[in-house]
Design an enzyme around this catalytic site. Structure first.
Site, short mmCIF file in Angstrom:
data_model
loop_
_atom_site.label_atom_id
_atom_site.label_comp_id
_atom_site.label_asym_id
_atom_site.label_seq_id
_atom_site.Cartn_x
_atom_site.Cartn_y
_atom_site.Cartn_z
N LYS A 80 -45.87 3.29 34.78
CA LYS A 80 -46.98 2.81 35.61
C LYS A 80 -47.02 3.69 36.86
O LYS A 80 -46.00 4.25 37.27
CB LYS A 80 -46.70 1.35 36.01
CG LYS A 80 -47.92 0.58 36.40
CD LYS A 80 -48.60 -0.08 35.21
CE LYS A 80 -49.82 -0.87 35.64
NZ LYS A 80 -50.46 -1.59 34.54
N GLY A 180 -61.42 -17.23 35.61
CA GLY A 180 -61.80 -15.83 35.84
C GLY A 180 -62.66 -15.30 34.72
O GLY A 180 -62.18 -15.03 33.61
N VAL A 181 -63.96 -15.20 35.01
CA VAL A 181 -64.86 -14.65 33.98
C VAL A 181 -65.36 -13.27 34.43
O VAL A 181 -66.53 -13.04 34.65
CB VAL A 181 -66.02 -15.61 33.63
CG1 VAL A 181 -65.62 -16.54 32.50
CG2 VAL A 181 -66.48 -16.43 34.83
N GLY A 182 -64.39 -12.36 34.59
CA GLY A 182 -64.68 -10.98 34.97
C GLY A 182 -64.80 -10.13 33.70
O GLY A 182 -65.32 -10.58 32.68
N VAL A 184 -62.68 -9.09 31.37
CA VAL A 184 -62.08 -9.61 30.14
C VAL A 184 -62.54 -11.04 29.88
O VAL A 184 -62.96 -11.38 28.77
CB VAL A 184 -60.53 -9.55 30.21
CG1 VAL A 184 -59.91 -10.17 28.96
CG2 VAL A 184 -60.06 -8.12 30.39
P1 NAD Z 1 -61.58 -8.58 36.69
O1 NAD Z 1 -61.27 -8.31 38.11
O2 NAD Z 1 -62.77 -7.96 36.06
O3 NAD Z 1 -61.73 -10.18 36.44
C1 NAD Z 1 -60.93 -11.10 37.09
C2 NAD Z 1 -61.84 -12.25 37.50
O4 NAD Z 1 -61.06 -13.30 38.05
C3 NAD Z 1 -62.86 -11.83 38.56
O5 NAD Z 1 -64.15 -12.25 38.18
C4 NAD Z 1 -62.36 -12.58 39.80
O6 NAD Z 1 -63.43 -12.94 40.66
C5 NAD Z 1 -61.71 -13.80 39.20
N1 NAD Z 1 -60.72 -14.45 40.05
C6 NAD Z 1 -59.83 -13.90 40.91
N2 NAD Z 1 -59.10 -14.85 41.53
C7 NAD Z 1 -59.53 -16.04 41.01
C8 NAD Z 1 -59.18 -17.39 41.25
N3 NAD Z 1 -58.24 -17.72 42.13
N4 NAD Z 1 -59.81 -18.35 40.55
C9 NAD Z 1 -60.78 -18.04 39.67
N5 NAD Z 1 -61.17 -16.77 39.42
C10 NAD Z 1 -60.56 -15.78 40.10
O7 NAD Z 1 -60.25 -8.23 35.88
P2 NAD Z 1 -60.09 -8.08 34.29
O8 NAD Z 1 -60.08 -6.66 33.97
O9 NAD Z 1 -61.02 -9.01 33.63
O10 NAD Z 1 -58.60 -8.62 34.11
C11 NAD Z 1 -58.30 -10.01 34.14
C12 NAD Z 1 -56.80 -10.21 34.02
O11 NAD Z 1 -56.36 -9.66 32.78
C13 NAD Z 1 -55.98 -9.53 35.09
O12 NAD Z 1 -54.83 -10.32 35.36
C14 NAD Z 1 -55.53 -8.25 34.44
O13 NAD Z 1 -54.32 -7.75 34.99
C15 NAD Z 1 -55.34 -8.69 33.01
N6 NAD Z 1 -55.47 -7.61 32.03
C16 NAD Z 1 -56.60 -6.89 31.96
C17 NAD Z 1 -56.72 -5.86 31.02
C18 NAD Z 1 -57.98 -5.06 30.89
O14 NAD Z 1 -58.13 -4.32 29.90
N7 NAD Z 1 -58.91 -5.15 31.82
C19 NAD Z 1 -55.64 -5.58 30.16
C20 NAD Z 1 -54.48 -6.36 30.24
C21 NAD Z 1 -54.40 -7.37 31.19
#
Ligand code: NAD
Length: 363
Positions: A80, A180-182, A184
């Site tokens: 990392k 969290g509906v970002g 993923v």
């Molecule tokens: P992202 O930032 O697009 O989505 C995260 C969402 O969570 C955002 O919409 C944010 O506003 C919301 N959020 C943050 N704090 C919150 C809270 N307290 N309550 C409710 N919602 C909250 O990130 P992502 O890429 O969708 O990743 C989500 C998770 O999955 C992270 O923990 C990341 O480390 C993990 N992950 C992601 C990937 C990937 O390919 N993107 C791979 C492995 C793991």
């Protein structure tokens, strides 16, 4: 600052520090283990409070990547990178190019990709200086962004959890809450909606909630309310450490299966979940879809002439289902937590010294 006696140091093979005065780059790369192949893991840019916090993060995250890739059956080790700085203020093409130079000094022992604070565009700039960059793929549907594959892998793992917990192969009517509906979480919600699940979502951004409500008919709930819902399954897709003494006591779900990294606040919380009868899908097993995708994006470098094949990627991600089943089954048989079983299987696969020593002692 200590390294070899640092609490997060776990026989890491290499920790490299770099600074470039001209661009302001200050970065650390940690290579945890390369027994199975070159280390691969994202490059995070974060405004760390101090160097110690950055070191702790990179040591912890690189170790996690070794376990994740081993469990995903990839010929990859764990590594990392962290850049110390605010991605909104301190990022520049010069800084990213300097990061490319840094990565190049490791000669391929570490391959980078996107993470919090870095994007597909940033990987293109880093790639001007090094070939050891993934998460960029011209002409593909997703441009290299691993999120769609992560979401699909979580969906596969979640189905395995539902099958194990309720003997249910079809998700229709299953009540699922998503924190969290970002990137993923929203994609996972879409797959679940298509499978007939009933969705309850929360986010800290109202427009993300609105998107899930308007496009998928999800029910919006408050950020705290998500832990108190009377639903079947909880999918944490926001941040880490959300499974702690307070939240576990409130959860009424039968299973937890989501994308967030490091969901357990402390290792012991896996046992608290087990005692409460909540089936936990270990985070690094279920969220490996992204690393699997990124691995195949490097196919052409490993095997010249071969290229990224979405069908091959999907086939590999589908194996998350059987891996998850194996973990659940072994946990049932041994009475251990699913998290512990996953760690043990991963360690067997990458040849963790302690596991090997224990095996020899037992033999
Ligand atoms: P992202 O930032 O697009 O989505 C995260 C969402 O969570 C955002 O919409 C944010 O506003 C919301 N959020 C943050 N704090 C919150 C809270 N307290 N309550 C409710 N919602 C909250 O990130 P992502 O890429 O969708 O990743 C989500 C998770 O999955 C992270 O923990 C990341 O480390 C993990 N992950 C992601 C990937 C990937 O390919 N993107 C791979 C492995 C793991």
């Amino acid at each position: 600052m200590s390294i070899f006696s640092h609490p997060a140091y776990d026989k890491h093979e290499q920790v490299a520090f770099y600074q470039d005065a001209k661009s302001g780059l200050k970065a650390i790369i940690a290579v945890h283990n390369t027994n199975l192949g070159p280390s691969l893991g994202g490059c995070r840019m974060w405004p760390y409070a101090d160097d110690g916090e950055a070191l702790n993060d990179v040591l912890r995250l690189s170790r996690g990547m070794t376990y994740k890739s081993a469990m995903a059956g990839l010929k990859l080790g764990g590594g990392k990178a962290v850049i110390i700085g605010d991605p909104r203020k301190d990022k520049s093409p010069e800084l990213l190019r300097a990061m490319g130079d840094f990565i190049n000094t490791l000669g391929g022992r570490y391959i980078t990709a996107e993470d919090s604070g870095t994007s597909v565009e940033d990987m293109h700039v880093i790639g001007e200086r090094t070939q050891f960059v993934s998460g960029v793929i011209e002409g593909s549907e997703h441009g290299g962004d691993p999120s769609p594959s992560t979401a699909y892998g979580v969906f596969v793992g979640l189905k395995a959890a539902a099958a194990h917990r309720w003997g249910k192969t079809d998700l229709s009517g299953l009540k699922v809450s998503i924190q969290g509906v970002g990137n993923v979480g929203f994609r996972l919600a879409k797959l679940l909606k298509e499978a007939g699940a009933e969705l309850y979502v929360t986010d800290i951004f109202q427009d993300n909630i609105d998107r899930a409500v308007n496009q998928l008919g999800a029910t919006a709930v408050g950020a705290e309310e998500i832990f108190d819902l009377d639903v079947d399954l909880f999918a944490p897709c926001a941040m880490g450490a959300i499974l702690n003494d307070d939240t576990i006591a409130r959860l009424k779900v039968g299973a937890i299966a989501g994308a967030a990294n490091n969901q357990l606040a402390e290792e012991r919380h896996a046992e608290v979940l087990r005692e409460k009868g909540i089936l936990y899908a270990p985070d690094y097993v279920i969220n490996a879809g992204g690393i699997i995708d990124v691995y195949y994006q490097q196919q052409g470098i490993r095997e010249p002439g071969k290229s990224y094949d979405p069908a091959q990627v999907k086939e590999h991600i589908d194996t998350i289902g059987s891996t998850m089943q194996e973990v659940f089954q072994r946990a049932d048989e041994s009475g251990e937590t699913t998290a512990h079983v996953a760690d043990r299987v991963a360690e067997e696969r990458f040849g963790h010294e302690d596991t090997l020593k224990n095996d020899t002692a037992a033999a």
